[in-house]
Design an enzyme around this catalytic site. Structure first.
Site, mmCIF file in Angstrom:
data_model
loop_
_atom_site.group_PDB
_atom_site.id
_atom_site.type_symbol
_atom_site.label_atom_id
_atom_site.label_comp_id
_atom_site.label_asym_id
_atom_site.label_seq_id
_atom_site.Cartn_x
_atom_site.Cartn_y
_atom_site.Cartn_z
ATOM 1 N N SER A 1 0.749 -0.743 0.032
ATOM 2 C CA SER A 1 -0.185 0.059 -0.184
ATOM 3 C C SER A 1 1.010 1.437 -0.307
ATOM 4 O O SER A 1 1.786 1.564 -0.851
ATOM 5 C CB SER A 1 -0.945 0.161 1.277
ATOM 6 O OG SER A 1 -1.497 0.972 1.119
ATOM 7 N N SER A 2 0.687 2.456 1.281
ATOM 8 C CA SER A 2 1.546 3.038 1.263
ATOM 9 C C SER A 2 3.185 2.523 1.118
ATOM 10 O O SER A 2 3.592 3.757 0.695
ATOM 11 C CB SER A 2 1.237 3.746 2.740
ATOM 12 O OG SER A 2 1.975 5.241 1.806
#
Ligand SMILES: *[C@@H]1O[C@H](CO)[C@@H](O)[C@H](O)[C@H]1NC(C)=O
Ligand SMILES: *[C@@H]1O[C@H](CO)[C@@H](O)[C@H](O)[C@H]1NC(C)=O
Ligand SMILES: *[C@@H]1O[C@H](CO)[C@@H](O)[C@H](O)[C@H]1NC(C)=O
Length: 296
Positions: free
Chosen positions: A141-142
């Site tokens: 994700s991030s």
């Protein structure tokens, strides 16, 4: 009356196998970046000489400590089994996403989060005698966005990257240059460009660089509701362009590394793994990333 019991427990303690001492530890590292990312390190008890290093980058709403404890993430167990070191950066931003939007972080030695993480790699080579030819970066994700940014901003430091559920390097750029900005166009899958354009975005983060670059393994789930699945293709476009290969796979393996996953190779340096029916989560069988890193 108590004495035999105490003696008994002392004896037991003496006979017990040596307790494992390794634990995730925060360390100070020389960091000349403006961004003050915290560094945590896990050195296993049976660390090998000149160990490989895996930098594991957490997602939003997470921290180094929380991510370390996530049992779906194979790196702590792999470290214990194989003797490599892991470094777990922890985001300094509110909400704990990574800054993948500012000019600073999207530039080699620009002073942002990417430079802080690069400083952790340099410190690990110095302090833990990490093999500089075996430095790997991973994240979800991030953390996957940041892994792509690391590959573009510090290619000289990294041998291979494996990331899941992310977006192309530079896709989250903020038009106002803001730090740690969410970008709806990118997350929703509307930031589309040609391979050449995405390649340019990555190259522009370290324009004078001409050396070797990390091999890229990119995972994404077809049911990702947070970072649209279309981002997978944009990432493949970006890295195939950077390596100068076509977007036609040179090898395709269906149901690998497990059922309903498909692995596509684009030459030796880019591999995509598309997981049908998988959402925005840690994909199953992430240990396949250890194989990509050669940590077998
Ligand atoms: C930080 O240190 C690195 C390595 O010594 C150097 O290349 C870089 O220019 C420095 N960056 C800043 C912002 O001082
Ligand atoms: C979002 O990112 C795209 C590139 O993916 C960029 O063109 C756009 O300006 C960004 N949006 C904002 C609001 O910064
Ligand atoms: C997990 O991946 C490995 C190697 O990529 C593969 O050999 C194994 O069969 C996979 N496990 C499952 C349950 O699919």
């Amino acid at each position: 009356m108590l004495l035999p019991a105490i003696l008994g427990s002392l004896l037991l303690a003496a006979q017990a196998p040596q307790a494992l001492a390794a634990k995730l530890t925060q360390v100070d590292y020389p960091n000349n970046a403006t961004s003050k990312v915290q560094m945590f390190v896990y050195v296993p008890d049976n660390v090998v000489a000149n160990p490989p290093l895996v930098v594991v980058i957490h997602s939003c709403q997470s921290t180094a400590q929380t991510y370390f404890q996530n049992s779906k993430i194979p790196w702590k167990q792999g470290s214990d089994k194989k003797g490599y070191i892991t470094v777990w950066p922890s985001s300094p931003h509110s909400g704990t996403c990574w800054d993948v939007s500012s000019r600073a972080t999207l530039t080699h030695n620009g002073g942002g989060d990417s430079q802080a993480i690069a400083n952790m790699i340099l410190y690990s080579i110095d302090k833990y005698k990490v093999d500089p030819a075996k430095v790997f970066v991973t994240g979800g994700s991030s953390g996957a966005m940041m892994s792509n940014v690391m590959a573009a901003t510090y290619p000289e430091l990294i041998s291979a990257v494996s990331l899941y559920s992310g977006v192309a390097a530079g896709c989250f750029v903020s038009s106002s240059g803001g730090v740690d900005q969410w970008n709806n166009s990118c997350s929703g899958g509307s930031s589309k460009a040609t391979a050449e354009k995405w390649g340019d975005v990555a190259r522009a983060m370290y324009p004078e660089y001409t050396g070797s670059r990390p091999r890229m393994q990119i995972w994404h789930g077809s049911a990702d509701g947070t970072l649209a699945p279309g981002n997978y293709q944009e990432e493949i476009k970006q890295w195939t362009n950077v390596f100068g290969v076509t977007q036609t796979p040179t090898d395709t393996r269906k149901n690998y590394p497990q059922a309903n996953y498909q692995t596509d190779d684009y030459g030796d340096h880019v591999e995509g793994i598309y997981a049908t029916g998988v959402g925005h989560s840690v994909p199953a069988n992430l240990t396949a990333s250890e194989i990509w890193f050669g940590l077998v």
